[in-house]
Design a protein around this motif. Structure first.
Motif, mmCIF file in Angstrom:
data_model
loop_
_atom_site.group_PDB
_atom_site.id
_atom_site.type_symbol
_atom_site.label_atom_id
_atom_site.label_comp_id
_atom_site.label_asym_id
_atom_site.label_seq_id
_atom_site.Cartn_x
_atom_site.Cartn_y
_atom_site.Cartn_z
ATOM 1 N N GLY A 1 0.815 -1.212 0.000
ATOM 2 C CA GLY A 1 0.000 0.000 0.000
ATOM 3 C C GLY A 1 0.840 1.250 0.000
ATOM 4 O O GLY A 1 0.451 2.284 0.522
ATOM 5 N N ASP A 2 2.029 1.160 -0.631
ATOM 6 C CA ASP A 2 3.003 2.239 -0.552
ATOM 7 C C ASP A 2 3.360 2.786 -1.935
ATOM 8 O O ASP A 2 4.488 3.183 -2.179
ATOM 9 C CB ASP A 2 4.267 1.722 0.156
ATOM 10 C CG ASP A 2 5.233 2.841 0.506
ATOM 11 O OD1 ASP A 2 4.772 3.984 0.704
ATOM 12 O OD2 ASP A 2 6.446 2.579 0.560
ATOM 13 N N SER A 3 2.388 2.786 -2.852
ATOM 14 C CA SER A 3 2.692 3.240 -4.198
ATOM 15 C C SER A 3 1.830 4.426 -4.582
ATOM 16 O O SER A 3 0.619 4.441 -4.314
ATOM 17 C CB SER A 3 2.460 2.110 -5.209
ATOM 18 O OG SER A 3 2.591 2.597 -6.530
ATOM 19 N N PRO A 4 2.418 5.446 -5.211
ATOM 20 C CA PRO A 4 1.645 6.619 -5.638
ATOM 21 C C PRO A 4 1.004 6.440 -7.012
ATOM 22 O O PRO A 4 0.470 7.392 -7.562
ATOM 23 C CB PRO A 4 2.702 7.716 -5.675
ATOM 24 C CG PRO A 4 3.943 7.000 -6.107
ATOM 25 C CD PRO A 4 3.853 5.636 -5.468
ATOM 26 N N ILE A 5 1.090 5.244 -7.594
ATOM 27 C CA ILE A 5 0.579 5.051 -8.953
ATOM 28 C C ILE A 5 -0.649 4.145 -8.945
ATOM 29 O O ILE A 5 -0.939 3.462 -7.964
ATOM 30 C CB ILE A 5 1.663 4.469 -9.892
ATOM 31 C CG1 ILE A 5 2.167 3.125 -9.365
ATOM 32 C CG2 ILE A 5 2.812 5.427 -10.046
ATOM 33 C CD1 ILE A 5 3.190 2.461 -10.260
ATOM 34 N N ASN A 6 -1.383 4.157 -10.055
ATOM 35 C CA ASN A 6 -2.629 3.393 -10.113
ATOM 36 C C ASN A 6 -2.673 2.396 -11.260
ATOM 37 O O ASN A 6 -3.723 1.826 -11.540
ATOM 38 C CB ASN A 6 -3.820 4.350 -10.214
ATOM 39 C CG ASN A 6 -3.682 5.332 -11.368
ATOM 40 O OD1 ASN A 6 -2.863 5.137 -12.254
ATOM 41 N ND2 ASN A 6 -4.465 6.393 -11.340
#
Length: 269
Positions: A7-12
């Motif tokens: 849950g540590d990603s800024p992308i989708n």
């Protein structure tokens, strides 16, 4: 994938190479799409890893992932198209159109985008004509395909050819921009030429900010996908797969992209 799992990603969206194991693993964690290794050639589209072209497999992959379009690399082998042959540009353009028509015939409902590749000094790797803005303008006008802009490929080509990257990028058909690849360029140790899939440098951020300025002032279309590229799959990429580089560059890129949704600052009062 670890960033998503934590849950540590800024992308989708995850950009995957066309390897089924990786696609399956990626799709189980987050929405993913596939970047196909399709190259143009005089004999039609080819796959750069030597696999046989299987349109049914490509269609199944498109349908089972979050692909918005089918990507094609505009490649012109200088061994086939000699730099000093005045007929080379015409033949490159005609063969590229045939490749797009081939893809359209196989997948008539799928939008097609064409990517700029690297041309090194002396026309090595790819004939420079196939990387120039005029080629892409004519191609998009004739074929009605979209543009996949790789600014790392563009920057390396400009460095190798002695071109001004601002002039080249502003001359590209950015009204047709559908996907944009952001990537660092550096000269590795014990080497003499620039490579992509490297950590971002100040110069790479400069070109990234410049494209964002073009988008903000409506001189470029807002792309459906912006992908950060770093490292890759396999042993040859192990020396440039630092998780902290991915994390830092992703966060920096996300902050720049978020700025597009903020009102432009007016002149001081």
């Amino acid at each position: 994938l670890q960033f998503f799992a934590q849950g540590d990603s800024p992308i989708n969206l995850i950009k995957c190479a066309w390897f089924n194991d990786w696609i399956t693993e990626s799709q189980a964690i987050a929405p993913s799409y596939v970047h196909f290794p399709l190259l143009t050639s005089p004999d039609g589209l080819i796959i750069d890893d030597g696999r046989q072209l299987d349109w049914k497999e490509i269609e199944q992959t498109l349908q089972s992932t979050h692909c918005h379009h089918l990507n094609i690399h505009a490649f012109a082998d200088p061994k086939i198209y000699a730099i000093d042959d005045p007929s080379s540009p015409r033949r490159i353009f005609e063969s590229t159109l045939r490749c797009i028509d081939q893809a359209r015939s196989a997948l008539p409902e799928t939008p097609i985008i064409v990517e700029n590749v690297v041309s090194r000094a002396g026309g090595k790797l790819c004939h420079p004509y196939a990387t120039q803005p005029g080629f892409f303008h004519d191609l998009i006008q004739k074929s009605e395909c979209g543009l996949l802009l790789d600014t790392a490929h563009l920057r390396i080509t400009c460095l190798e050819q002695g071109w001004d990257w601002i002039e080249i990028i502003e001359s590209m058909p950015l009204h047709a921009l559908e996907e944009w690849h952001v990537c660092g360029c550096q000269i590795p140790e014990r080497d003499t030429v620039f490579y992509d899939s490297m950590p971002m440098t100040a110069e790479d951020w400069e070109i990234t900010v410049h494209v964002l300025k073009l988008i903000r002032r409506n001189s470029a279309k807002v792309p459906k996908i912006v992908a950060l590229e770093y490292g890759g799959i396999g042993g040859k990429f192990e020396w440039r797969t630092d998780p902290e580089v991915i994390r830092d560059d992703l966060n920096s890129l996300k902050a720049l992209l978020d700025s597009l949704n903020q009102p432009a600052k007016g002149p001081p009062t």
